[in-house]
Write an enzyme that holds these catalytic residues in place. Structure first.
Site, mmCIF file in Angstrom:
data_model
loop_
_atom_site.group_PDB
_atom_site.id
_atom_site.type_symbol
_atom_site.label_atom_id
_atom_site.label_comp_id
_atom_site.label_asym_id
_atom_site.label_seq_id
_atom_site.Cartn_x
_atom_site.Cartn_y
_atom_site.Cartn_z
ATOM 1 C CG ASP A 191 19.097 -13.351 -28.705
ATOM 2 O OD1 ASP A 191 18.062 -13.094 -28.071
ATOM 3 O OD2 ASP A 191 20.200 -13.567 -28.163
ATOM 4 C CD GLU A 259 16.686 -8.700 -27.723
ATOM 5 O OE1 GLU A 259 16.266 -8.530 -26.582
ATOM 6 O OE2 GLU A 259 17.614 -9.501 -27.988
HETATM 7 C C1 GLC Z 1 17.915 -11.686 -25.744
HETATM 8 C C2 GLC Z 1 16.776 -12.629 -25.461
HETATM 9 C C3 GLC Z 1 16.869 -13.088 -24.038
HETATM 10 C C4 GLC Z 1 18.177 -13.825 -23.871
HETATM 11 C C5 GLC Z 1 19.351 -12.943 -24.297
HETATM 12 C C6 GLC Z 1 20.603 -13.735 -24.439
HETATM 13 O O1 GLC Z 1 17.821 -10.509 -25.039
HETATM 14 O O2 GLC Z 1 15.549 -12.027 -25.757
HETATM 15 O O3 GLC Z 1 15.801 -13.915 -23.683
HETATM 16 O O4 GLC Z 1 18.335 -14.212 -22.537
HETATM 17 O O5 GLC Z 1 19.133 -12.314 -25.526
HETATM 18 O O6 GLC Z 1 20.547 -14.569 -25.565
#
Ligand code: GLC
Length: 522
Positions: A191, A259
């Site tokens: 994440d 991500e």
């Molecule tokens: C990422 C996740 C999102 C979350 C954020 C904070 O972007 O995909 O859903 O709110 O991180 O953890």
């Protein structure tokens, strides 16, 4: 890979909330009916749910709402039996403010865990140490009255950022990751992977003078700055080399899908590592930013392909739990073209649950809103793409026995649900199934090379995938008119088309495409 937003996939306990047993119960749907190869499950850890599980208060357990460790182990075993890999969400950038580490850290300035998070003195006038913003709105710094310092939170104030420059934090977090790898998970989705390393000098971000969004979508007040210093510092690469080494302790080595939201292909490619020793795959949100035209789509694919280091494996996604539903963004024709592209481009696709049905963004009445982001900035709320999976035309879409699921069921569920679409050969679901079946038996689609085909009409994107034994041609007509495409040496049969009645037709020399049609010729 199929992304399961756990809270909304399948409820087996009548709480109105999806759970791990729900995934176990639907394993046949995933492996056989649909036919994906891997599932990515969003966070199931104990959490106060300020950000619906992305605020973890215990990295080594399962929230009782979702099951327990034994259910998790059964899920992994059942998935492996069905031939599916399991990817879990790993949230390194921040914990919950209720995590015991943070409770200790905020208890006093000399607590041994103080330096596990990012604490700073105010400026002489009492204001925050710099101008960094929280993704979800407001300053990224929260004042702590008791100890007289600010702490950093790139997201909600309930999600304090961990200090990854502290070796003890690294070691503890890597051990948390090993805890799940030891339970046989096949990979992690990391994440907010860019955020873990910030500018050590903590310089102010410059203003965004263009005013244009930097990501693939507008981010409200966050777009006022260029986010140069609050994420993605160069030493993030060393960190991911270390993380990859942890994944490589296992046999076979485990995978990391990180991500990132990066639209400069050279920078994106840097996250693979010069020696392919960092993230296995940094996520590619390019197709969510590109204009949905032949040139727009092709620019993403060719740009990425050209920037990748030798041996790097691309990936594509077109939807996620943070983005407006694919079929709402692109409409009926566009979402069918998207299905063909997603499953035929070179790389690992990620399919977001419900997109295989063409589920639309749901309207959420203000009193049913859940997403904290949507509370502060209603236009940015993410609830509309997180509504229950639509299994059947029932009032609760076959998702739950509770009267009211945690988010309302989409109003299109009578039309767009698994049961009804399985019975309709022309449905979205059956298009995805045909594509996934073809992909499974086609080495060219799975592992073959990519080459854009020229010249073609400007409204068309045509490419070839080839392996030693096979050549597959994919053609997408983005125009609202029929087109004829002449491809040298093109001969074969239409194996899959967004217009099913064209499947099975022989093709030789020229390919006739109906308006909006996408075809795969084998
Ligand atoms: C990422 C996740 C999102 C979350 C954020 C904070 O972007 O995909 O859903 O709110 O991180 O953890």
């Amino acid at each position: 890979m199929y992304e399961i937003y756990l809270r909304s996939f399948k409820d087996t306990t009548g709480t109105g909330l999806g759970d791990l047993q729900g995934i176990i119960d639907k394993m046949d749907y995933l492996s056989d009916t649909l036919g994906v190869d891997a599932i990515w499950i969003t966070p199931f850890y104990p959490s106060p749910m300020a950000d619906f599980g992305y605020d973890v208060s215990d990295y080594r357990d399962v929230h009782p709402l979702f099951g327990d460790l034994a259910t998790f182990d059964r899920l992994v075993a059942r998935a492996h039996e069905a031939g599916l890999k399991v990817i879990i969400d790993f949230v390194p950038n921040h914990s919950s403010d209720q995590h015991p580490w943070f409770i200790e850290s905020r208890s006093s300035r000399d607590n041994p865990r103080r330096d596990w998070y990012v604490w700073r003195d105010p400026k002489p006038d009492g204001s925050p140490p710099n101008n960094w913003l929280s993704v979800f709105g407001g300053s990224a710094w929260e004042w702590d009255e008791r100890t007289g310092q600010y702490y950093l939170h790139s997201f909600l104030k309930e999600q304090p950022d961990l200090n990854w420059r502290n070796p003890a934090v690294r070691a503890a977090m890597f051990d948390n990751m090993r805890f799940w790898l030891d339970r046989h998970v096949d990979g992690v989705r990391i994440d907010a992977a860019q955020f873990v390393m910030k500018d050590p000098a903590e310089r102010d971000n410059p203003p965004n003078v263009t005013g244009l969004p930097q990501a693939h979508k507008p981010m409200g007040a966050y777009d006022a700055q260029v986010h140069l210093y609050d994420k993605g510092h160069a030493d993030v690469h060393q960190l991911y080399r270390e993380l990859r080494a942890v994944l490589n302790e296992y046999e076979p080595p485990r995978m990391a899908l990180g991500e990132v939201h990066i639209f400069d292909w050279t920078e994106l490619a840097s996250y693979y590592g010069r020696d392919l020793d960092e993230l296995s795959m940094p996520t590619n949100f390019g197709l969510l930013k590109a204009p949905w035209t032949a040139a727009g789509i092709r620019a993403v694919v060719d740009g990425l392909e050209a920037a990748l280091p030798a041996g790097a494996w691309p990936n594509y996604l077109l939807g996620s739990h943070d983005d407006r539903r694919l079929a709402t963004r692109l409409g009926e024709h566009g979402s069918r073209q998207a299905a063909v592209l997603l499953l035929t481009l070179r790389g690992s696709p990620t399919l977001y649950y419900g997109d295989e049905l063409g589920m639309r963004e749901a309207e959420i009445p203000p009193d049913r809103r859940q997403d904290p982001w949507g509370m502060t900035e209603p236009t940015l709320g993410r609830d509309g793409c997180r509504t229950p999976m639509q299994w059947s035309p029932d009032p609760t879409a076959g998702f739950t026995s509770a009267r009211a699921p945690w988010l309302p069921v989409g109003s299109d569920h009578a039309l767009r649900n698994v049961e009804s679409q399985l019975a309709d050969p022309d449905s979205h679901l059956n298009l995805y199934r045909r594509l996934l079946r073809l992909r499974r038996r086609s080495p060219a689609l799975r592992i073959g090379s990519y080459r854009a085909v020229d010249p073609v009409p400007p409204e068309c994107f045509v490419f070839e995938r080839s392996s030693e034994a096979e050549r597959v041609l994919v053609a997408v007509n983005l125009a609202d008119a029929p087109l004829s495409v002449v491809v040298a040496g093109c001969a074969g049969t239409i194996a899959v088309s967004t217009k099913r009645m064209h499947e099975g037709k022989a093709v030789e020399g020229a390919l006739q495409l109906a308006p909006h049609e996408a075809v795969v010729v084998v």
